[in-house]
Write a protein that holds these residues in place. Structure first.
Motif, PDB file in Angstrom:
ATOM      1  N   GLY A 177       0.797  -1.219   0.000  1.00  0.00           N
ATOM      2  CA  GLY A 177       0.000   0.000   0.000  1.00  0.00           C
ATOM      3  C   GLY A 177       0.834   1.276   0.000  1.00  0.00           C
ATOM      4  O   GLY A 177       0.288   2.374  -0.124  1.00  0.00           O
ATOM      5  N   MET A 178       2.147   1.139   0.099  1.00  0.00           N
ATOM      6  CA  MET A 178       3.014   2.315   0.107  1.00  0.00           C
ATOM      7  C   MET A 178       3.263   2.784  -1.325  1.00  0.00           C
ATOM      8  O   MET A 178       3.710   1.994  -2.163  1.00  0.00           O
ATOM      9  N   PRO A 179       2.990   4.038  -1.617  1.00  0.00           N
ATOM     10  CA  PRO A 179       3.171   4.513  -2.995  1.00  0.00           C
ATOM     11  C   PRO A 179       4.637   4.600  -3.384  1.00  0.00           C
ATOM     12  O   PRO A 179       5.497   4.884  -2.556  1.00  0.00           O
ATOM     13  N   ALA A 180       4.891   4.337  -4.644  1.00  0.00           N
ATOM     14  CA  ALA A 180       6.228   4.495  -5.202  1.00  0.00           C
ATOM     15  C   ALA A 180       6.296   5.816  -5.958  1.00  0.00           C
ATOM     16  O   ALA A 180       5.303   6.543  -6.076  1.00  0.00           O
ATOM     17  N   ALA A 181       7.461   6.124  -6.480  1.00  0.00           N
ATOM     18  CA  ALA A 181       7.608   7.334  -7.282  1.00  0.00           C
ATOM     19  C   ALA A 181       6.714   7.237  -8.520  1.00  0.00           C
ATOM     20  O   ALA A 181       6.504   6.145  -9.064  1.00  0.00           O
ATOM     21  N   PRO A 182       6.159   8.357  -8.987  1.00  0.00           N
ATOM     22  CA  PRO A 182       5.288   8.321 -10.166  1.00  0.00           C
ATOM     23  C   PRO A 182       5.916   7.636 -11.365  1.00  0.00           C
ATOM     24  O   PRO A 182       5.219   6.942 -12.121  1.00  0.00           O
ATOM     25  N   GLU A 183       7.225   7.791 -11.543  1.00  0.00           N
ATOM     26  CA  GLU A 183       7.894   7.165 -12.680  1.00  0.00           C
ATOM     27  C   GLU A 183       7.799   5.636 -12.595  1.00  0.00           C
ATOM     28  O   GLU A 183       7.761   4.950 -13.621  1.00  0.00           O
ATOM     29  N   VAL A 184       7.744   5.118 -11.373  1.00  0.00           N
ATOM     30  CA  VAL A 184       7.588   3.683 -11.177  1.00  0.00           C
ATOM     31  C   VAL A 184       6.123   3.278 -11.282  1.00  0.00           C
ATOM     32  O   VAL A 184       5.778   2.293 -11.932  1.00  0.00           O
ATOM     33  N   GLU A 185       5.250   4.062 -10.647  1.00  0.00           N
ATOM     34  CA  GLU A 185       3.831   3.722 -10.592  1.00  0.00           C
ATOM     35  C   GLU A 185       3.207   3.586 -11.984  1.00  0.00           C
ATOM     36  O   GLU A 185       2.384   2.696 -12.212  1.00  0.00           O
ATOM     37  N   HIS A 186       3.588   4.418 -12.922  1.00  0.00           N
ATOM     38  CA  HIS A 186       2.882   4.402 -14.204  1.00  0.00           C
ATOM     39  C   HIS A 186       3.113   3.098 -14.958  1.00  0.00           C
ATOM     40  O   HIS A 186       2.287   2.689 -15.775  1.00  0.00           O
ATOM     41  N   ARG A 187       4.213   2.404 -14.666  1.00  0.00           N
ATOM     42  CA  ARG A 187       4.490   1.135 -15.344  1.00  0.00           C
ATOM     43  C   ARG A 187       3.527   0.036 -14.903  1.00  0.00           C
ATOM     44  O   ARG A 187       3.374  -0.979 -15.586  1.00  0.00           O
ATOM     45  N   TYR A 188       2.890   0.224 -13.762  1.00  0.00           N
ATOM     46  CA  TYR A 188       2.019  -0.813 -13.211  1.00  0.00           C
ATOM     47  C   TYR A 188       0.538  -0.568 -13.496  1.00  0.00           C
ATOM     48  O   TYR A 188      -0.330  -1.120 -12.820  1.00  0.00           O
ATOM     49  N   TRP A 189       0.251   0.230 -14.515  1.00  0.00           N
ATOM     50  CA  TRP A 189      -1.138   0.534 -14.845  1.00  0.00           C
ATOM     51  C   TRP A 189      -1.974  -0.731 -15.042  1.00  0.00           C
ATOM     52  O   TRP A 189      -3.152  -0.788 -14.648  1.00  0.00           O
ATOM     53  N   TYR A 190      -1.384  -1.759 -15.652  1.00  0.00           N
ATOM     54  CA  TYR A 190      -2.120  -2.993 -15.952  1.00  0.00           C
ATOM     55  C   TYR A 190      -2.542  -3.705 -14.675  1.00  0.00           C
ATOM     56  O   TYR A 190      -3.603  -4.351 -14.616  1.00  0.00           O
ATOM     57  N   GLN A 191      -1.703  -3.596 -13.607  1.00  0.00           N
ATOM     58  CA  GLN A 191      -2.056  -4.214 -12.335  1.00  0.00           C
ATOM     59  C   GLN A 191      -3.250  -3.500 -11.712  1.00  0.00           C
ATOM     60  O   GLN A 191      -4.198  -4.135 -11.236  1.00  0.00           O
ATOM     61  N   TYR A 192      -3.207  -2.162 -11.724  1.00  0.00           N
ATOM     62  CA  TYR A 192      -4.304  -1.398 -11.148  1.00  0.00           C
ATOM     63  C   TYR A 192      -5.577  -1.588 -11.969  1.00  0.00           C
ATOM     64  O   TYR A 192      -6.686  -1.643 -11.413  1.00  0.00           O
ATOM     65  N   TYR A 193      -5.445  -1.712 -13.264  1.00  0.00           N
ATOM     66  CA  TYR A 193      -6.587  -1.966 -14.148  1.00  0.00           C
ATOM     67  C   TYR A 193      -7.291  -3.260 -13.752  1.00  0.00           C
ATOM     68  O   TYR A 193      -8.531  -3.327 -13.706  1.00  0.00           O
ATOM     69  N   LEU A 194      -6.519  -4.292 -13.415  1.00  0.00           N
ATOM     70  CA  LEU A 194      -7.092  -5.578 -13.067  1.00  0.00           C
ATOM     71  C   LEU A 194      -7.673  -5.619 -11.662  1.00  0.00           C
ATOM     72  O   LEU A 194      -8.311  -6.607 -11.284  1.00  0.00           O
ATOM     73  N   HIS A 195      -7.501  -4.557 -10.895  1.00  0.00           N
ATOM     74  CA  HIS A 195      -8.103  -4.510  -9.564  1.00  0.00           C
ATOM     75  C   HIS A 195      -9.615  -4.366  -9.626  1.00  0.00           C
ATOM     76  O   HIS A 195     -10.305  -4.694  -8.658  1.00  0.00           O
TER      77      HIS A 195
END
Length: 292
Positions: free
Chosen positions: A133-151
């Motif tokens: 649940g700890m946020p990462a830097a935006p540059e890292v977070e945007h790569r994981y869009w597919y994971q958040y999409y599947l939530h």
């Protein structure tokens, strides 16, 4: 193709090489399959090489309709251990990346006596779910869009309706320097027709963020993984310098590898390391366990 009943699965796998040679098990990731190792296997003469389809992929099937279609890390690790047990393989060199690298890291960490050496894509792949649940830097977070999409259920529906297009997009984004053709993609895309593919994938990307319950059958393993156990076996970590999802994750100096670590960054290589750099992957296997 061969099959073996292993734990909760009827595992489909490919086997090649010398039946009496040192065993090597190669494990694919998401969204890939056993064809990621098509060019690696011929580079391992003298070894007994086994390449299974993971749960939810290709011809591998659950043995019971009542088994949870879990994609959690503990289940992947248990599947690998069960596969080794079913084939009476006491010890093997393990190689994997993405989901497969996670399964290999888990067995190496929890049952190191079963692992002669580890080749892992992108270093230490055991998830720290408590910290998810700890946020990462935006540059890292945007790569994981597919994971958040599947939530969400929109993501589940999107994966169900567009599983091939979804995977092809990830291949392009994650391996920007890899010029794969339609035939190469089609060979792997067949694996996504597995009836449990969507459920296993969705559960994986929800469980790792604490958004879905785990399978009680592997709860004890998950509890051990929560302590982020060290990996006490000889390890070679490979990282693609052009990896569009993992970013720069050179494992050099990672103290969790207590059995010795060699870390290599591969220029011009993306996320699908064995298919993009089969020579480097095979060389790492041979380095850990010389044949003959």
């Amino acid at each position: 193709m061969m099959r073996v009943q292993a734990g909760v699965l009827d595992v489909a796998y490919l086997e090649a090489g010398d039946p009496a040679g040192p065993p090597v098990i190669l494990l694919h990731g998401f969204p890939y399959d056993v064809h990621a190792y098509d060019a690696v296997v011929p580079l391992l003469p003298g070894y007994r090489v086994l390449v299974p389809w993971l749960r939810g992929y290709g011809p591998t099937r659950f043995r019971s309709e009542t088994t949870p279609r879990s994609g959690e890390q503990a289940a992947l690790g248990q599947d690998l251990r069960d596969f080794m047990d079913a084939l009476a393989i006491p010890r093997a060199v393990l190689g994997g990346y993405d989901w497969g690298g996670r399964a290999a890291c888990i067995v190496a960490a929890l049952w190191p006596e079963r692992v002669a050496g580890l080749v892992t894509g992108d270093g230490y792949n055991i998830q720290d779910i408590a910290a998810s649940g700890m946020p990462a830097a935006p540059e890292v977070e945007h790569r994981y869009w597919y994971q958040y999409y599947l939530h969400g259920e929109r993501g589940r529906a999107g994966l169900t309706q567009h599983r091939d297009a979804f995977a092809r997009l990830l291949w392009r984004l994650w391996s920007p320097d890899w010029e794969f053709d339609d035939e190469t993609f089609a060979l792997t895309a067949e694996a996504f027709a597995n009836p449990d593919y969507v459920e296993v994938v969705v559960h994986s990307y929800r469980h790792r963020f604490g958004l879905a319950p785990g399978d009680p059958a592997v709860a004890a393993i998950e509890a051990r993984l929560a302590r982020q156990p060290p990996i006490p076996v000889p390890t070679i970590s490979l990282h693609g310098a052009s990896d569009g999802v993992a970013g720069h994750r050179d494992a050099t100096g990672d103290p969790r590898f207590t059995g010795g670590l060699v870390a290599r960054v591969l220029p011009g290589v993306g996320h699908n390391i064995p298919q993009e750099a089969p020579e480097a992957f095979a060389a790492a296997i041979r380095e850990l366990a010389p044949a003959g």
